[in-house]
Structures are given as C-alpha cells and as structure tokens.
Design a protein around this motif. Sequence first.
Motif, mmCIF file in Angstrom:
data_model
loop_
_atom_site.group_PDB
_atom_site.id
_atom_site.type_symbol
_atom_site.label_atom_id
_atom_site.label_comp_id
_atom_site.label_asym_id
_atom_site.label_seq_id
_atom_site.Cartn_x
_atom_site.Cartn_y
_atom_site.Cartn_z
ATOM 1 N N GLN A 1 0.827 -1.208 0.000
ATOM 2 C CA GLN A 1 0.000 0.000 0.000
ATOM 3 C C GLN A 1 0.868 1.267 0.000
ATOM 4 O OE1 GLN A 1 -3.410 0.131 -0.164
ATOM 5 N NE2 GLN A 1 -3.257 2.337 -0.261
ATOM 6 N N ILE A 2 1.903 1.302 0.844
ATOM 7 C CA ILE A 2 2.685 2.545 0.950
ATOM 8 C C ILE A 2 3.775 2.675 -0.102
ATOM 9 C CG2 ILE A 2 2.190 2.782 3.416
ATOM 10 C CD1 ILE A 2 5.100 1.978 3.973
ATOM 11 N N THR A 3 4.173 1.580 -0.728
ATOM 12 C CA THR A 3 5.235 1.681 -1.739
ATOM 13 C C THR A 3 4.696 1.722 -3.162
ATOM 14 O OG1 THR A 3 5.583 -0.727 -1.777
ATOM 15 C CG2 THR A 3 6.980 0.580 -0.287
ATOM 16 N N ARG A 4 3.404 1.638 -3.320
ATOM 17 C CA ARG A 4 2.807 1.665 -4.653
ATOM 18 C C ARG A 4 3.089 2.994 -5.358
ATOM 19 N NH1 ARG A 4 -3.024 0.702 -4.094
ATOM 20 N NH2 ARG A 4 -2.297 -1.389 -3.627
ATOM 21 N N ASN A 5 2.930 4.095 -4.622
ATOM 22 C CA ASN A 5 3.127 5.418 -5.209
ATOM 23 C C ASN A 5 3.686 6.335 -4.126
ATOM 24 O OD1 ASN A 5 2.747 8.122 -6.069
ATOM 25 N ND2 ASN A 5 1.127 7.473 -7.469
ATOM 26 N N PHE A 6 4.985 6.623 -4.189
ATOM 27 C CA PHE A 6 5.651 7.408 -3.149
ATOM 28 C C PHE A 6 5.032 8.791 -2.988
ATOM 29 C CE2 PHE A 6 10.130 5.412 -2.585
ATOM 30 C CZ PHE A 6 9.558 4.177 -2.380
ATOM 31 N N THR A 7 4.665 9.436 -4.083
ATOM 32 C CA THR A 7 4.104 10.782 -4.007
ATOM 33 C C THR A 7 2.790 10.782 -3.232
ATOM 34 O OG1 THR A 7 5.123 11.356 -6.119
ATOM 35 C CG2 THR A 7 3.335 12.771 -5.356
ATOM 36 N N LYS A 8 1.918 9.843 -3.532
ATOM 37 C CA LYS A 8 0.651 9.750 -2.805
ATOM 38 C C LYS A 8 0.892 9.416 -1.339
ATOM 39 C CE LYS A 8 -2.630 8.507 -6.402
ATOM 40 N NZ LYS A 8 -3.584 7.489 -6.880
ATOM 41 N N THR A 9 1.843 8.530 -1.077
ATOM 42 C CA THR A 9 2.115 8.122 0.291
ATOM 43 C C THR A 9 2.637 9.281 1.120
ATOM 44 O OG1 THR A 9 2.520 5.834 -0.341
ATOM 45 C CG2 THR A 9 3.474 6.558 1.737
ATOM 46 N N VAL A 10 3.521 10.081 0.564
ATOM 47 C CA VAL A 10 4.059 11.220 1.307
ATOM 48 C C VAL A 10 2.929 12.194 1.652
ATOM 49 C CG1 VAL A 10 5.551 13.245 1.146
ATOM 50 C CG2 VAL A 10 6.416 11.016 0.454
ATOM 51 N N ASN A 11 1.998 12.386 0.745
ATOM 52 C CA ASN A 11 0.893 13.316 0.971
ATOM 53 C C ASN A 11 -0.194 12.747 1.882
ATOM 54 O OD1 ASN A 11 2.004 15.357 -0.633
ATOM 55 N ND2 ASN A 11 1.202 14.406 -2.477
ATOM 56 N N ARG A 12 -0.512 11.479 1.700
ATOM 57 C CA ARG A 12 -1.575 10.826 2.476
ATOM 58 C C ARG A 12 -1.117 9.412 2.809
ATOM 59 N NH1 ARG A 12 -7.624 9.315 0.841
ATOM 60 N NH2 ARG A 12 -8.422 9.150 2.965
ATOM 61 N N PHE A 13 -0.671 9.207 4.027
ATOM 62 C CA PHE A 13 0.001 7.977 4.438
ATOM 63 C C PHE A 13 -1.021 6.908 4.841
ATOM 64 C CE2 PHE A 13 2.959 5.351 6.829
ATOM 65 C CZ PHE A 13 4.133 5.497 6.135
#
Length: 73
Positions: A7-19
Amino acid sequence: MRASYYQITRNFTKTVNRFVVFKDDDRLIEIPHGIGQRSKFIDLLVKYFEVIEEYEKCDKLMKLKDLVIMAGD
C-alpha cells in the motif's frame, strides 16, 4: 505487514501526501501528517523484512522514509 508494504510503496508521491497504511472495502487506516509516526511505522516494516531477509523491500522502504522525513513526517 505485506499489505501495508504494498500500500505505501505503490506510489511514493501519494504516500508522502496521504500515508494510508491499510485499505480494504470498508476500512481505511491512515497515519496523520506531523506527529512523527510515519517514519516509526516504516522502521517497523523494515525490521519485519530484515528478519525474513527481504532486503530489497528494506531498501525501498528506506528511500520512502527519507522522503517522508523531508516532507515533515
């Protein structure tokens, strides 16, 4: 652990914004920005994958951790 990793490594940009650490049909678990828990969660995942010797995942998680810390954890 694996579900959270993917879930968190799928898209780093999305993860940084919404973890979002877990997501299924009716549940969503997110760690809020600015409380210092995002990097701790990543550390927990790194320890898990170190024990089972999946070092490629650890490397990817450490790169994500750097981005999370730069964004203010």
